[in-house]
Each structure stands twice: as structure tokens, then as C-alpha cells.
Design a protein around this motif. Structure first.
Motif, PDB file in Angstrom:
ATOM      1  N   ASN A   1       6.376   6.648   3.009  1.00 11.98           N
ATOM      2  CA  ASN A   1       6.973   7.926   2.585  1.00 11.98           C
ATOM      3  C   ASN A   1       7.385   7.936   1.123  1.00 11.98           C
ATOM      4  O   ASN A   1       7.371   8.984   0.484  1.00 11.98           O
ATOM      5  CB  ASN A   1       8.215   8.254   3.430  1.00 11.98           C
ATOM      6  N   TYR A   2       7.817   6.767   0.601  1.00 16.21           N
ATOM      7  CA  TYR A   2       8.365   6.700  -0.759  1.00 16.21           C
ATOM      8  C   TYR A   2       7.718   5.546  -1.509  1.00 16.21           C
ATOM      9  O   TYR A   2       7.649   4.436  -0.981  1.00 16.21           O
ATOM     10  CB  TYR A   2       9.886   6.484  -0.716  1.00 16.21           C
ATOM     11  N   PRO A   3       7.268   5.780  -2.727  1.00 12.69           N
ATOM     12  CA  PRO A   3       6.629   4.692  -3.477  1.00 12.69           C
ATOM     13  C   PRO A   3       7.639   3.705  -4.034  1.00 12.69           C
ATOM     14  O   PRO A   3       8.800   4.061  -4.269  1.00 12.69           O
ATOM     15  CB  PRO A   3       5.923   5.433  -4.629  1.00 12.69           C
ATOM     16  N   TYR A   4       7.229   2.472  -4.174  1.00  7.65           N
ATOM     17  CA  TYR A   4       8.017   1.478  -4.914  1.00  7.65           C
ATOM     18  C   TYR A   4       7.080   0.492  -5.588  1.00  7.65           C
ATOM     19  O   TYR A   4       5.904   0.382  -5.200  1.00  7.65           O
ATOM     20  CB  TYR A   4       9.055   0.776  -4.027  1.00  7.65           C
ATOM     21  N   LEU A   5       7.591  -0.209  -6.590  1.00  5.28           N
ATOM     22  CA  LEU A   5       6.768  -1.144  -7.358  1.00  5.28           C
ATOM     23  C   LEU A   5       6.141  -2.187  -6.438  1.00  5.28           C
ATOM     24  O   LEU A   5       6.856  -2.846  -5.688  1.00  5.28           O
ATOM     25  CB  LEU A   5       7.624  -1.869  -8.396  1.00  5.28           C
ATOM     26  N   GLY A   6       4.839  -2.321  -6.526  1.00  3.90           N
ATOM     27  CA  GLY A   6       4.145  -3.353  -5.751  1.00  3.90           C
ATOM     28  C   GLY A   6       3.863  -2.970  -4.316  1.00  3.90           C
ATOM     29  O   GLY A   6       3.282  -3.745  -3.563  1.00  3.90           O
TER      30      GLY A   6
ATOM     31  N   GLY B   1       1.764  -9.764  -0.469  1.00  2.28           N
ATOM     32  CA  GLY B   1       1.803  -9.675  -1.924  1.00  2.28           C
ATOM     33  C   GLY B   1       2.600  -8.496  -2.461  1.00  2.28           C
ATOM     34  O   GLY B   1       2.969  -7.565  -1.724  1.00  2.28           O
ATOM     35  N   PHE B   2       2.903  -8.582  -3.753  1.00  5.21           N
ATOM     36  CA  PHE B   2       3.691  -7.559  -4.456  1.00  5.21           C
ATOM     37  C   PHE B   2       3.053  -7.206  -5.802  1.00  5.21           C
ATOM     38  O   PHE B   2       3.680  -6.607  -6.659  1.00  5.21           O
ATOM     39  CB  PHE B   2       5.100  -8.103  -4.735  1.00  5.21           C
ATOM     40  N   GLU B   3       1.791  -7.657  -6.001  1.00  5.32           N
ATOM     41  CA  GLU B   3       1.151  -7.439  -7.298  1.00  5.32           C
ATOM     42  C   GLU B   3       0.997  -5.939  -7.549  1.00  5.32           C
ATOM     43  O   GLU B   3       0.770  -5.172  -6.609  1.00  5.32           O
ATOM     44  CB  GLU B   3      -0.250  -8.086  -7.333  1.00  5.32           C
ATOM     45  N   PRO B   4       1.075  -5.547  -8.820  1.00  9.11           N
ATOM     46  CA  PRO B   4       0.776  -4.144  -9.114  1.00  9.11           C
ATOM     47  C   PRO B   4      -0.698  -3.867  -8.796  1.00  9.11           C
ATOM     48  O   PRO B   4      -1.518  -4.788  -8.790  1.00  9.11           O
ATOM     49  CB  PRO B   4       1.054  -4.032 -10.622  1.00  9.11           C
TER      50      PRO B   4
END
Ligand code: NDP
Ligand code: 8X3
Length: 266
Positions: free
Chosen positions: A145-150, A94-97
Motif C-alpha cells: 500500500n505504501y512505498p519505502y526505500l528498498g 534484500g533491500f537493494e534499491p
């Protein structure tokens, strides 16, 4: 070419992607490899393609601590003295927020990427310490290491893997056992297909317009870590496609939730 037994390596998630290529490469380099995953047919296929090499298919679900222990207990003699563990089995769903996260997806990721890795480690690491040498290679992700959407829960499971590796290094000091972490970026495997619940179109979109890593890029990094001389511990390797910026590089598609239990009913 099999160069004789360089040691026994346990590879989790060997039925696909990084784990499958790592198994094939290490076996070619002369290691005995225990290829572990749930899909027995795929593991048998892998062995059939490498008949001249020492690969043992082990059907296990890393989430099942008891089943894992029983399977390891039944390993044939020539595969019992495990000297290296590649904790690779893992997935993203999934990619949901995070505010509309799907509980079943979260649980599967945590149970596989965190609890599953701990199950394998808890079972096999004492053997490595007893023998006074060995190596654990954990597969993390740049998502840790790095945040991204979802990315949310998946990313957090991988941050766990990174931090656990550093703490393993601290605790293993003086035992002769090494600990390494490899954190890849986007690589073309079945990972995106699993993340998108089997939707091939969305999975393909993941790699559109870039040349992603492939499974061999990661397999080679694993092999390199293992092949350093005993006084060298590679702590962390981050590998990204040249085409990938730190974020995903695209805005993830918003799909309809596929699970049933949402966080709101907790
Ligand atoms: P794949 O989907 O191609 O392979 C995942 C492997 O994990 C499969 O062999 C699968 O086997 C196994 N697996 C999943 N759940 C379980 C389980 N419960 N018990 C045992 N085995 C399990 O993906 P990758 O090769 O890309 O992924 C490997 C690792 O790399 C994962 O930890 C992933 O998070 C990480 N990663 C992937 C990146 C990518 O872009 N591809 C980038 C960074 C990290 P089976 O279904 O047969 O059990
Ligand atoms: C997966 C890597 O960049 O697709 O672990 O999040 S990325």
C-alpha cells in the motif's frame, strides 16, 4: 480445545510465523488444518505439539505446481473437503534499491509470493466454488500500500496480492465463496531474518525501539475473518504496530549484494 470439525482449512507457510500461529489457533477452534510448507521437520514438530488437534503436515513448495497438485491429491479423506485457503507463504529478500536489484532475489519473491499463491489458488478455488461456500484469505502487506526505500519488488508482489483479492471478490460474486486480504505491518517472525539472508543482527535491527506485531495478532485477524457470518465479507484489513509510521520507520541498511545474477546481464 477441539470443538469438532468446523471445516478444512489449507494454510500455506505453516512452518513459521503467521502460518504456524494461524494453524495452531484454527485447530484449537475446531477446524481441520492442512499445514503446508517446505520444512517437514517443523510441520511435524507443530503436529507433535498439537496431538489432540486435527493438523495434517503437508510438505510442499508452493512454486512447484505439479508437486503441489500431487500432494493435495494424496490428502487423507478427512482433509480433502477444503473449505478455506489461507494464502500466507511468502518472503522478502534484500533491500537493494531497484536500480541495483538482484535478479535471483526478485525471481524468488515473484515465484513465491505471486506464482506460488496463484498455484494454490488455481488448484483449490474450483473446489470451493463447487461446494458453493468457502473462503480465501490472502496475506498481503502494508508494503503493498505504501512505498519505502528498498521495498520495490517485494512491495509490488504484495500490491499484486491486494489487487488479486479485490478481483477475486468480483469474479466470485454469486458463488458463495468469500475473499479477504490481511495487510500487516512489521511483525516479529522469521521474516526479517530471511530478508537479511540469515543475518541476525540486521534482523534484530528491524524491531529496535518498537513493539512490533506478533504472529498471534495476524492469526487472530485470520480467525476473525473466517468466523464472520456467511453474509459478511471482510475485504481488507490493514494492521500496523502502533509504533510504526507508514514508512519502515528507519533507513534500511545497505548490504553487499549476495546474489550472482544482476539485472544488467539481461
Ligand atoms: P516467516 O518467514 O516466519 O514465515 C514464512 C513462511 O512461508 C514459512 O512457513 C515458510 O516455510 C513459508 N514459505 C516460504 N517460501 C515457501 C515456499 N516456496 N513454499 C511453501 N512455503 C513457503 O514469515 P511471516 O510469518 O512473517 O510471513 C508470512 C507472510 O506474511 C508472508 O507472505 C509475508 O510476506 C507476509 N508479511 C509479513 C510481515 C512481517 O513483518 N513479518 C508483514 C506483512 C506481511 P518453509 O521455509 O518451511 O517453506
Ligand atoms: C512486511 C511489512 O512493514 O516490514 O511485509 O514492510 S514491512
Amino acid at each position: 480445545m477441539n470443538n469438532g470439525n468446523r471445516g478444512v482449512v489449507f494454510v500455506s507457510g505453516a512452518s513459521s510465523g503467521f502460518g504456524m500461529r494461524t494453524t495452531a489457533l484454527l485447530a484449537t477452534e475446531g477446524y481441520h488444518v492442512i499445514a503446508a510448507a517446505r520444512h517437514r521437520d517443523r510441520l511435524e514438530d507443530l503436529c507433535a505439539k498439537n496431538t489432540d488437534l486435527a493438523v495434517f503436515p503437508l510438505e510442499v513448495d508452493v512454486r512447484d505446481r505439479e508437486g503441489l497438485a500431487q500432494s493435495v491429491h494424496r490428502l487423507p479423506a478427512e482433509f480433502r473437503d477444503v473449505s478455506a485457503v489461507i494464502n500466507n507463504a511468502g518472503l522478502s529478500k534484500g533491500f537493494e534499491p531497484v536500480q541495483s536489484g538482484i535478479w535471483d532475489n526478485w525471481r524468488e519473491m515473484v515465484e513465491t509470493n505471486v506464482v506460488g499463491l496463484l498455484n494454490v489458488t488455481n488448484l483449490l478455488l474450483p473446489r470451493l466454488v463447487e461446494r458453493g461456500s468457502g473462503h480465501v484469505v490472502n496475506v498481503g502487506s502494508i508494503a503493498g500500500n505504501y512505498p519505502y526505500l528498498g521495498g520495490n519488488v517485494y512491495a509490488a508482489t504484495k500490491a499484486f496480492v491486494h489487487q488479486l483479492t479485490l478481483n477475486m471478490r468480483a469474479d466470485l460474486h454469486g458463488t458463495g465463496v468469500r475473499a479477504s486480504c490481511i495487510a500487516p505491518g512489521k511483525a516479529e517472525t522469521e521474516f526479517a531474518l530471511v530478508r537479511h539472508g540469515g543475518n541476525r543482527e540486521l534482523a534484530r535491527e528491524t524491531y529496535r525501539g518498537i513493539t512490533p506485531l506478533d504472529a498471534d495478532d495476524v492469526a487472530e485477524a485470520v480467525s476473525w475473518c473466517l468466523s464472520r457470518p456467511p453474509h459478511v465479507n471482510i475485504t481488507m484489513i490493514e494492521i500496523m504496530p502502533t509504533d510504526q509510521p507508514f514508512s519502515l520507520g528507519f533507513v534500511p541498511p545497505r548490504t553487499e549484494p549476495t546474489g550472482t545474477a544482476k539485472g544488467t546481464d539481461l
